[in-house]
Design a protein around this motif. Structure first.
Motif, PDB file in Angstrom:
ATOM      1  N   ARG A 261       0.747  -1.492   0.023  1.00  0.00           N
ATOM      2  CA  ARG A 261      -0.042  -0.129  -0.058  1.00  0.00           C
ATOM      3  C   ARG A 261       0.848   1.103   0.532  1.00  0.00           C
ATOM      4  NH1 ARG A 261      -5.181   0.491   2.255  1.00  0.00           N
ATOM      5  NH2 ARG A 261      -5.097  -1.942   2.383  1.00  0.00           N
ATOM      6  N   GLU A 262       1.679   1.799   0.564  1.00  0.00           N
ATOM      7  CA  GLU A 262       3.226   2.186   1.001  1.00  0.00           C
ATOM      8  C   GLU A 262       3.463   2.597   0.244  1.00  0.00           C
ATOM      9  OE1 GLU A 262       4.906   1.898   4.652  1.00  0.00           O
ATOM     10  OE2 GLU A 262       3.534   2.052   5.356  1.00  0.00           O
ATOM     11  N   ARG A 263       3.833   1.545  -0.853  1.00  0.00           N
ATOM     12  CA  ARG A 263       4.327   1.635  -2.409  1.00  0.00           C
ATOM     13  C   ARG A 263       3.388   1.716  -3.349  1.00  0.00           C
ATOM     14  NH1 ARG A 263       8.103   3.660  -4.588  1.00  0.00           N
ATOM     15  NH2 ARG A 263       9.648   2.511  -6.662  1.00  0.00           N
ATOM     16  N   ILE A 264       2.873   1.537  -3.517  1.00  0.00           N
ATOM     17  CA  ILE A 264       1.716   3.022  -4.541  1.00  0.00           C
ATOM     18  C   ILE A 264       1.229   3.702  -4.772  1.00  0.00           C
ATOM     19  CG2 ILE A 264      -0.886   1.866  -5.826  1.00  0.00           C
ATOM     20  CD1 ILE A 264      -0.069  -1.074  -5.226  1.00  0.00           C
ATOM     21  N   ILE A 265       1.031   3.898  -3.271  1.00  0.00           N
ATOM     22  CA  ILE A 265       1.537   5.364  -2.734  1.00  0.00           C
ATOM     23  C   ILE A 265       2.319   6.565  -2.707  1.00  0.00           C
ATOM     24  CG2 ILE A 265       0.565   6.986  -1.145  1.00  0.00           C
ATOM     25  CD1 ILE A 265      -1.066   4.726   0.424  1.00  0.00           C
ATOM     26  N   GLN A 266       3.243   5.924  -3.304  1.00  0.00           N
ATOM     27  CA  GLN A 266       4.511   6.853  -3.009  1.00  0.00           C
ATOM     28  C   GLN A 266       4.802   6.873  -4.347  1.00  0.00           C
ATOM     29  OE1 GLN A 266       7.982   4.188  -1.639  1.00  0.00           O
ATOM     30  NE2 GLN A 266       8.991   5.734  -2.164  1.00  0.00           N
TER      31      GLN A 266
ATOM     32  N   GLN B 193       3.773  10.570  -9.593  1.00  0.00           N
ATOM     33  CA  GLN B 193       3.598  10.823 -10.383  1.00  0.00           C
ATOM     34  C   GLN B 193       2.788  11.961 -10.693  1.00  0.00           C
ATOM     35  OE1 GLN B 193       4.260   9.630 -13.508  1.00  0.00           O
ATOM     36  NE2 GLN B 193       3.414  10.827 -14.471  1.00  0.00           N
ATOM     37  N   ALA B 194       1.544  12.340  -9.684  1.00  0.00           N
ATOM     38  CA  ALA B 194       0.538  13.128  -9.292  1.00  0.00           C
ATOM     39  C   ALA B 194       1.800  14.566  -8.494  1.00  0.00           C
ATOM     40  CB  ALA B 194      -0.230  13.330  -8.400  1.00  0.00           C
ATOM     41  N   MET B 195       3.116  14.266  -8.127  1.00  0.00           N
ATOM     42  CA  MET B 195       4.000  14.992  -8.001  1.00  0.00           C
ATOM     43  C   MET B 195       3.325  15.690  -6.067  1.00  0.00           C
ATOM     44  SD  MET B 195       6.015  17.820 -10.929  1.00  0.00           S
ATOM     45  CE  MET B 195       4.320  17.629 -11.863  1.00  0.00           C
TER      46      MET B 195
ATOM     47  N   MET C  58      -9.979   8.259  -3.462  1.00  0.00           N
ATOM     48  CA  MET C  58      -9.914   9.679  -4.723  1.00  0.00           C
ATOM     49  C   MET C  58      -9.591   8.601  -5.884  1.00  0.00           C
ATOM     50  SD  MET C  58      -7.344  11.706  -2.843  1.00  0.00           S
ATOM     51  CE  MET C  58      -7.318  12.990  -3.921  1.00  0.00           C
ATOM     52  N   SER C  59     -10.207   9.116  -6.803  1.00  0.00           N
ATOM     53  CA  SER C  59      -9.750   8.421  -8.283  1.00  0.00           C
ATOM     54  C   SER C  59      -8.528   9.357  -8.908  1.00  0.00           C
ATOM     55  CB  SER C  59     -11.413   8.358  -9.211  1.00  0.00           C
ATOM     56  OG  SER C  59     -11.188  10.426  -9.394  1.00  0.00           O
ATOM     57  N   PRO C  60      -7.886   8.257  -9.866  1.00  0.00           N
ATOM     58  CA  PRO C  60      -6.383   8.918 -10.604  1.00  0.00           C
ATOM     59  C   PRO C  60      -7.097  10.678 -10.978  1.00  0.00           C
ATOM     60  CG  PRO C  60      -7.059   6.684 -11.649  1.00  0.00           C
ATOM     61  CD  PRO C  60      -9.122   7.289 -10.506  1.00  0.00           C
ATOM     62  N   GLU C  61      -8.374  11.188 -11.418  1.00  0.00           N
ATOM     63  CA  GLU C  61      -9.032  12.292 -12.090  1.00  0.00           C
ATOM     64  C   GLU C  61      -8.845  13.843 -10.955  1.00  0.00           C
ATOM     65  OE1 GLU C  61     -10.933   9.542 -12.620  1.00  0.00           O
ATOM     66  OE2 GLU C  61     -10.039   9.058 -14.696  1.00  0.00           O
ATOM     67  N   GLU C  62      -8.765  12.912  -9.538  1.00  0.00           N
ATOM     68  CA  GLU C  62      -8.938  13.307  -8.872  1.00  0.00           C
ATOM     69  C   GLU C  62      -7.600  14.480  -7.633  1.00  0.00           C
ATOM     70  OE1 GLU C  62     -13.057  13.011  -6.718  1.00  0.00           O
ATOM     71  OE2 GLU C  62     -11.564  10.831  -6.383  1.00  0.00           O
TER      72      GLU C  62
ATOM     73  N   ILE D  53      -3.895  12.340 -12.286  1.00  0.00           N
ATOM     74  CA  ILE D  53      -3.567  11.923 -12.954  1.00  0.00           C
ATOM     75  C   ILE D  53      -4.263  11.350 -14.528  1.00  0.00           C
ATOM     76  CG2 ILE D  53      -1.884   9.459 -13.491  1.00  0.00           C
ATOM     77  CD1 ILE D  53      -1.083   9.783 -10.278  1.00  0.00           C
ATOM     78  N   ASP D  54      -3.526  12.067 -15.464  1.00  0.00           N
ATOM     79  CA  ASP D  54      -3.938  11.900 -16.506  1.00  0.00           C
ATOM     80  C   ASP D  54      -3.339  10.161 -17.227  1.00  0.00           C
ATOM     81  OD1 ASP D  54      -1.694  11.636 -17.538  1.00  0.00           O
ATOM     82  OD2 ASP D  54      -1.703  13.355 -18.680  1.00  0.00           O
ATOM     83  N   SER D  55      -4.173  10.184 -18.353  1.00  0.00           N
ATOM     84  CA  SER D  55      -4.214   8.336 -18.988  1.00  0.00           C
ATOM     85  C   SER D  55      -2.635   8.288 -19.015  1.00  0.00           C
ATOM     86  CB  SER D  55      -4.627   8.318 -19.878  1.00  0.00           C
ATOM     87  OG  SER D  55      -4.883   9.634 -20.795  1.00  0.00           O
ATOM     88  N   LEU D  56      -1.990   9.058 -19.585  1.00  0.00           N
ATOM     89  CA  LEU D  56      -0.703   8.979 -19.473  1.00  0.00           C
ATOM     90  C   LEU D  56       0.073   8.677 -18.059  1.00  0.00           C
ATOM     91  CD1 LEU D  56       2.315   8.632 -21.528  1.00  0.00           C
ATOM     92  CD2 LEU D  56       2.512  10.702 -21.626  1.00  0.00           C
ATOM     93  N   GLY D  57       0.346   9.553 -17.676  1.00  0.00           N
ATOM     94  CA  GLY D  57       0.693   9.100 -16.029  1.00  0.00           C
ATOM     95  C   GLY D  57       0.094   8.190 -15.245  1.00  0.00           C
TER      96      GLY D  57
END
Length: 86
Positions: A5-10, A15-17, A27-31, A34-38
């Motif tokens: 979990r921690e590694r994925i969040i990191q 990616q989202a800076m 939270m969704s990727p959009e929220e 992160i765009d589709s490339l990200g």
């Protein structure tokens, strides 16, 4: 499973800076910002970090077995893949 979990969040926070503490499981990727490339880059980083293959089709993400609707869903799906590999 906490280290997964921690590694994925990191990975996703990088990616989202954002700071990892800003991310919430619902939270969704959009929220997250992160765009589709990200998202694709995040998936690649997750695959590399855990030596797994994510069943994700970047061209048709809605047809994927890999749930990307939220951060929590991504974490759950990766934990499942890691457990299946073990």
């Amino acid at each position: 499973m906490t280290e997964i979990r921690e590694r994925i969040i990191q990975i996703i926070a990088e990616q989202a800076m954002l700071d990892p503490s800003e991310l919430k499981p619902e939270m969704s990727p959009e929220e997250i910002g992160i765009d589709s490339l990200g998202l694709v880059e995040s998936i690649f980083a997750i695959e590399e970090a855990f030596d797994i293959s994510v069943p994700f089709n970047a061209n048709e993400p809605e047809k994927s077995d890999f749930d990307i609707s939220s951060l929590g869903a991504i974490i759950g799906a990766v934990e499942k893949l890691v457990a299946e590999k073990a």
